[in-house]
Design an enzyme around this catalytic site. Sequence first.
Site, PDB file in Angstrom:
ATOM      1  CG  ASP A 264     132.013   3.002  35.692  1.00  0.00           C
ATOM      2  OD1 ASP A 264     131.018   3.735  35.649  1.00  0.00           O
ATOM      3  OD2 ASP A 264     133.004   3.143  34.957  1.00  0.00           O
TER       4      ASP A 264
ATOM      5  CD  GLN B 261     133.209   7.692  30.217  1.00  0.00           C
ATOM      6  OE1 GLN B 261     133.249   7.212  31.345  1.00  0.00           O
ATOM      7  NE2 GLN B 261     132.292   7.315  29.333  1.00  0.00           N
TER       8      GLN B 261
ATOM      9  CG  HIS C 144      83.203  14.067  29.723  1.00  0.00           C
ATOM     10  ND1 HIS C 144      83.199  13.468  28.493  1.00  0.00           N
ATOM     11  CD2 HIS C 144      84.423  13.772  30.262  1.00  0.00           C
ATOM     12  CE1 HIS C 144      84.351  12.838  28.290  1.00  0.00           C
ATOM     13  NE2 HIS C 144      85.125  13.011  29.357  1.00  0.00           N
TER      14      HIS C 144
ATOM     15  CD  GLU D 201     127.689   7.980  30.926  1.00  0.00           C
ATOM     16  OE1 GLU D 201     128.581   8.260  30.089  1.00  0.00           O
ATOM     17  OE2 GLU D 201     127.252   6.831  31.091  1.00  0.00           O
ATOM     18  CG  HIS D 202     130.570   9.196  34.313  1.00  0.00           C
ATOM     19  ND1 HIS D 202     130.635   8.795  32.995  1.00  0.00           N
ATOM     20  CD2 HIS D 202     130.082   8.151  35.003  1.00  0.00           C
ATOM     21  CE1 HIS D 202     130.206   7.551  32.889  1.00  0.00           C
ATOM     22  NE2 HIS D 202     129.857   7.127  34.088  1.00  0.00           N
TER      23      HIS D 202
ATOM     24  CG  HIS E 193     133.502   3.235  28.261  1.00  0.00           C
ATOM     25  ND1 HIS E 193     133.178   1.916  28.463  1.00  0.00           N
ATOM     26  CD2 HIS E 193     133.411   3.825  29.470  1.00  0.00           C
ATOM     27  CE1 HIS E 193     132.916   1.724  29.756  1.00  0.00           C
ATOM     28  NE2 HIS E 193     133.068   2.873  30.391  1.00  0.00           N
TER      29      HIS E 193
END
Lengths: 439, 439
Positions: free
Chosen positions: A364, A262, A423, A330-331, A265
């Site tokens: 992934d 990770q 209405h 996220e993970h 990235h």
Amino acid sequence: MSIINTISGNTKAGKDFLKSLRNREESVHQEVTKQVEIILRDVKEKGDEALISYTNQFDSKNIDKKNICVTKKEIDEAYENVDKEFIDAINLAVKNIKFFHEKQKRNSWMITNENEVVLGQQIRPLQKVGIYVPGGTAAYPSSVLMNTIPAKVAGVRSITMVTPPSKDGSINPNILVAADIAGVDKIYKAGGAQAVAALAFGTETIDRVDKVVGPGNVYVAMAKKSVYGNVDIDMIAGPSEILVIADENANPKYIAADLMSQAEHDKLASSILITTSQDLAEEVKKQLKMQVENLSRKDIILHSLKNYGAIIVVDSIEKAIEMSNDIAPEHLELCIEDPFLSLGYVKNAGSIFLGYFAPEPLGDYIAGPNHVLPTSGTARFFSPLSVDDFVKKSSFIRYSKEALLDVGDKVIKLAETEGLTAHANSIKIRMQDNISSKN
Amino acid sequence: MSIINTISGNTKAGKDFLKSLRNREESVHQEVTKQVEIILRDVKEKGDEALISYTNQFDSKNIDKKNICVTKKEIDEAYENVDKEFIDAINLAVKNIKFFHEKQKRNSWMITNENEVVLGQQIRPLQKVGIYVPGGTAAYPSSVLMNTIPAKVAGVRSITMVTPPSKDGSINPNILVAADIAGVDKIYKAGGAQAVAALAFGTETIDRVDKVVGPGNVYVAMAKKSVYGNVDIDMIAGPSEILVIADENANPKYIAADLMSQAEHDKLASSILITTSQDLAEEVKKQLKMQVENLSRKDIILHSLKNYGAIIVVDSIEKAIEMSNDIAPEHLELCIEDPFLSLGYVKNAGSIFLGYFAPEPLGDYIAGPNHVLPTSGTARFFSPLSVDDFVKKSSFIRYSKEALLDVGDKVIKLAETEGLTAHANSIKIRMQDNISSKN
């Protein structure tokens, strides 16, 4: 100096670290916002002319109205420039991604109640979707699959991809092959805010779409946020993270490798290990130091581990999960015995990897669930990209005359309470006509 | 002068009219954007102090930290100030809204494949939701129900309502009673961009939420768009519309009433009739003129009908539906024989009302489906508010050692193609350790 921060759970240092995680957004300069707004307006007003002019300014000087759309010939050539192993791997990924996303499909439904009241919900695919694919080193074929396949499975008729061309006007062949296998219908050589504008507003060449998805740089992200409402968009992505929860039986070699997968990235990525074992924490540190030496993105990894990486030692797996729920990663890897028992306590996480042999890169690329995930704590409210993101719903209502007469007074009461007499009138006029015939 | 425009289908006038519909957005002045950003930043930085200061500036001078939260006593008093018929009507609405939204609930799921591969999707409620309710004449109890009940059904633990107090510091009792019956947990006297900021960022008094929903003026809408990403929001609402498709058997009296029930909302509202019958078109015009005289919002209705209302005569119901799909109306009435046969051809619409006795106000108040609907053509990609909007998903992946070894080469191939060597390393390191033990 340590390769990664070590923090005890429940300390002030731990709380400060969590706070720093939340503030690691890239600051968007006013300048970018202003520039993006100008580009959006230009493309909205001048269409292709502006789109091509910006493309030639930022990406390639060779793009014109005739060659902006990728041809069948270019795709055929791309196949000649990728190897067989790559195509085999893409085909397996496509098969698994389709399999998982097929399970997400939902049907329209309807129910009939007394008095011939029918209520229901119709579910339909979006008609046209646009997919943004970055160029250069961030041109990821896996990303093409993850964005395209859920739309295909949902039944979207027309999928348009935009991606910035390289200087010579070409597109990365891996991207073209992945797009072709995944079922993209049209590919245009355009990127940045101008490509997002073309998808959102339409130009003479590019059809307006209903939704724009896919990752991009800050210009693309700002442009997507700005056109939201004209079209739908996927979530707003920020810096990403992995959080590994490990017990004393976990393998430090694997955990170090996963943390770095990770961290590579980008410099804002965050890799966190929360463990019940002090020994494991020490071993992981050693492994990080050893393994990083062989990795091509060593500099990014070291930077990210130093600033946003941490090893946190806690008393129990329960405490680890509680911290994880607060971070909403996220993970999330649960490198523990019997991870299924803990799964139900995970409240906030994009994708959850269970056990010692489900490393994040498996998800992934190959496993099937989507890798487009909520980042930066947004797993509190956002979800992985799914078939749900490519459908829309309509509700429907059918009442018989008798059923309407039964509830008419109550509708009128509520409408009049709100001061909406027209209405009320719409119900009254039907009641006046029919009350006598009913009795 | 005619009360409403009459247009033949397929003409230039028809196309021009459709275009004018798309451009009826209120223009947001730069000034508003700037002011909203200042308010958001102030509340983010100064919390309650800024929130209360803005409330006292815009709404009521009586609000302080002690009385900003509505008390049990205030709610009890509200019950004394509403009549029994109102409570009965609210109770029926709550029952029907719950019934419909219960059908939208989904379960988590998992599947086991060969090699002990387990894949699944966990569905969980959001933890905290904030609901914005406008004050003044736009304080609609029905809106409180429609925003709160889907969240309750989804299982949201904490629902916080914000609504601007009137000058004397009080809240409309209808709103308080509706909120109490629907199950709102806490109500704060705050409105505008400052209330949205409090929900998105949290203050000393108001807890940060995961999602902000509910209608509001342009300041509220801009604030919601701006905090999107910090929290989730519901859709961006624009001016609303009704489209009635009617055959020659439809009752012109009812249709005129239904068109005006939408037209009374605001001057930008659009009411359109598409019919196969020239006679019906004429009769509806007469009815509009007659009925409008008895309606309290006559001026708004006349303004809206004149500018954004239309009667369009076409050759066939198919053609009418085709035009409707292009307009993507918020509300669509199919006042035709056997509307179920046509339902499947409706591609874009928020809520669909079937037959002669399902007028739009029935759906606004009592029928059960949500009245928070995509407006201004966004039914192309947005959906009615639903239980789906108050849950989030996580995917999960479990692989056995054998399953990982089987696909490892392909993961490595894709990671290396993308230049992500640390991703490849996470797989390689497990393969090196285990390939020998496998053979």
